[in-house]
Enzyme design. Structure first.
Site, PDB file in Angstrom:
ATOM      1  N   HIS A  55      64.244   9.154  -9.901  1.00  0.00           N
ATOM      2  CA  HIS A  55      64.324   7.974  -9.039  1.00  0.00           C
ATOM      3  C   HIS A  55      65.048   6.853  -9.790  1.00  0.00           C
ATOM      4  O   HIS A  55      65.022   6.792 -11.020  1.00  0.00           O
ATOM      5  CB  HIS A  55      62.920   7.516  -8.651  1.00  0.00           C
ATOM      6  CG  HIS A  55      62.245   8.425  -7.673  1.00  0.00           C
ATOM      7  ND1 HIS A  55      61.085   8.099  -7.013  1.00  0.00           N
ATOM      8  CD2 HIS A  55      62.582   9.666  -7.238  1.00  0.00           C
ATOM      9  CE1 HIS A  55      60.730   9.093  -6.221  1.00  0.00           C
ATOM     10  NE2 HIS A  55      61.620  10.061  -6.336  1.00  0.00           N
ATOM     11  N   GLU A  57      64.239   3.840 -10.280  1.00  0.00           N
ATOM     12  CA  GLU A  57      63.365   3.073 -11.167  1.00  0.00           C
ATOM     13  C   GLU A  57      63.139   3.791 -12.500  1.00  0.00           C
ATOM     14  O   GLU A  57      63.134   3.165 -13.563  1.00  0.00           O
ATOM     15  CB  GLU A  57      61.984   2.847 -10.524  1.00  0.00           C
ATOM     16  CG  GLU A  57      61.995   2.118  -9.191  1.00  0.00           C
ATOM     17  CD  GLU A  57      62.022   3.077  -8.010  1.00  0.00           C
ATOM     18  OE1 GLU A  57      62.830   4.035  -8.014  1.00  0.00           O
ATOM     19  OE2 GLU A  57      61.228   2.862  -7.087  1.00  0.00           O
ATOM     20  N   CYS A  85      57.466   4.293  -5.432  1.00  0.00           N
ATOM     21  CA  CYS A  85      56.417   5.267  -5.104  1.00  0.00           C
ATOM     22  C   CYS A  85      55.333   5.190  -6.187  1.00  0.00           C
ATOM     23  O   CYS A  85      55.432   4.426  -7.146  1.00  0.00           O
ATOM     24  CB  CYS A  85      57.007   6.671  -5.024  1.00  0.00           C
ATOM     25  SG  CYS A  85      57.499   7.333  -6.636  1.00  0.00           S
ATOM     26  N   CYS A  88      56.609   5.970  -9.759  1.00  0.00           N
ATOM     27  CA  CYS A  88      57.360   4.858 -10.353  1.00  0.00           C
ATOM     28  C   CYS A  88      56.440   3.680 -10.676  1.00  0.00           C
ATOM     29  O   CYS A  88      56.591   3.029 -11.714  1.00  0.00           O
ATOM     30  CB  CYS A  88      58.498   4.447  -9.433  1.00  0.00           C
ATOM     31  SG  CYS A  88      59.785   5.722  -9.336  1.00  0.00           S
TER      32      CYS A  88
END
Lengths: 147, 147
Positions: A55, A57, A85, A88
């Protein structure tokens, strides 16, 4: 003049999300800012890297820690176009992020759906910055793949 | 003969945890097993990589996905010596892990402290395998650094 505002840095995160869209990734982008300087930028690369954990992040946080030579980002702000999410959010807790700014809420997978606070107690959160633009990118992507 | 039991593979995860201890990392080890073969092994490397997200599970999951050339580990079991944290549980959800086996519970940071289910609905979980050995390693580490 709007330098160094949340909107300014979110626009930079949106540029990263655009890059993701251009390579058919879910368009989420992030930048990490320390003392008003962008020290890391990343976009979602789960398809390109064949890694469901890649992701924006996660990539941005790892790059920022690498840049600073520190495990902790306690003087940094993460700007991300979509609400993080759970994974993260857990990562942001470990790095003791100072401030989280996100654009669109993620009503399916956002960390705020979990009732237990997941971020570090010292992390402040701002949401909704350029939310419409952030959401529009996501909607464009899903409209495209569902055609 | 105890090949291919949970205890057998947890012993392999313990070997990884030993490697972490040897380099003064919090001793957590993990292996990913697919069709009774270990396809990835990793230990915690947060200090070595200066990356608070470099948990054994994250490294093992990324390595396994890379090995399989698939974002999903839906036919894989992760063996890890310590209960995963929220970040790692979130990662295991994204990869749609088939089965999670962990040793010691983490009463401070374990994902099961969060009341919302964080794993994928299809993931089965077994806990407590070789828990004493797994915990002993962690206790040894913290006793050492607190001296």
């Amino acid at each position: 003049m709007e330098l160094y505002t949340d909107e300014y840095f979110m626009r930079e995160a949106l540029k990263e999300a655009d890059k993701a869209l251009a390579i058919s990734e879910v368009p989420v982008g992030a930048v990490v800012v320390c003392k008003n300087r962008i020290i890391a930028r990343a976009h979602n690369q789960t398809e390109k890297l064949t890694d469901a954990t890649a992701h924006a992040e996660m990539l941005a946080v790892t790059a920022a820690a690498n840049y600073l030579g520190s495990k902790y980002l306690s003087e940094c702000t993460l700007y991300v176009t979509l609400e993080p999410c759970v994974m993260c959010a857990g990562a942001l807790a470990w790095v003791q992020l100072q401030k989280l700014v996100y654009g669109a809420s993620d009503v399916q997978r956002g960390f705020s759906l979990v009732s237990t606070p997941l971020l570090h107690p010292r992390t402040t959160t701002v949401k909704g910055i350029k939310a419409d633009e952030c959401k529009k990118l996501i909607d464009t992507f899903f409209a495209r793949i569902r055609k």
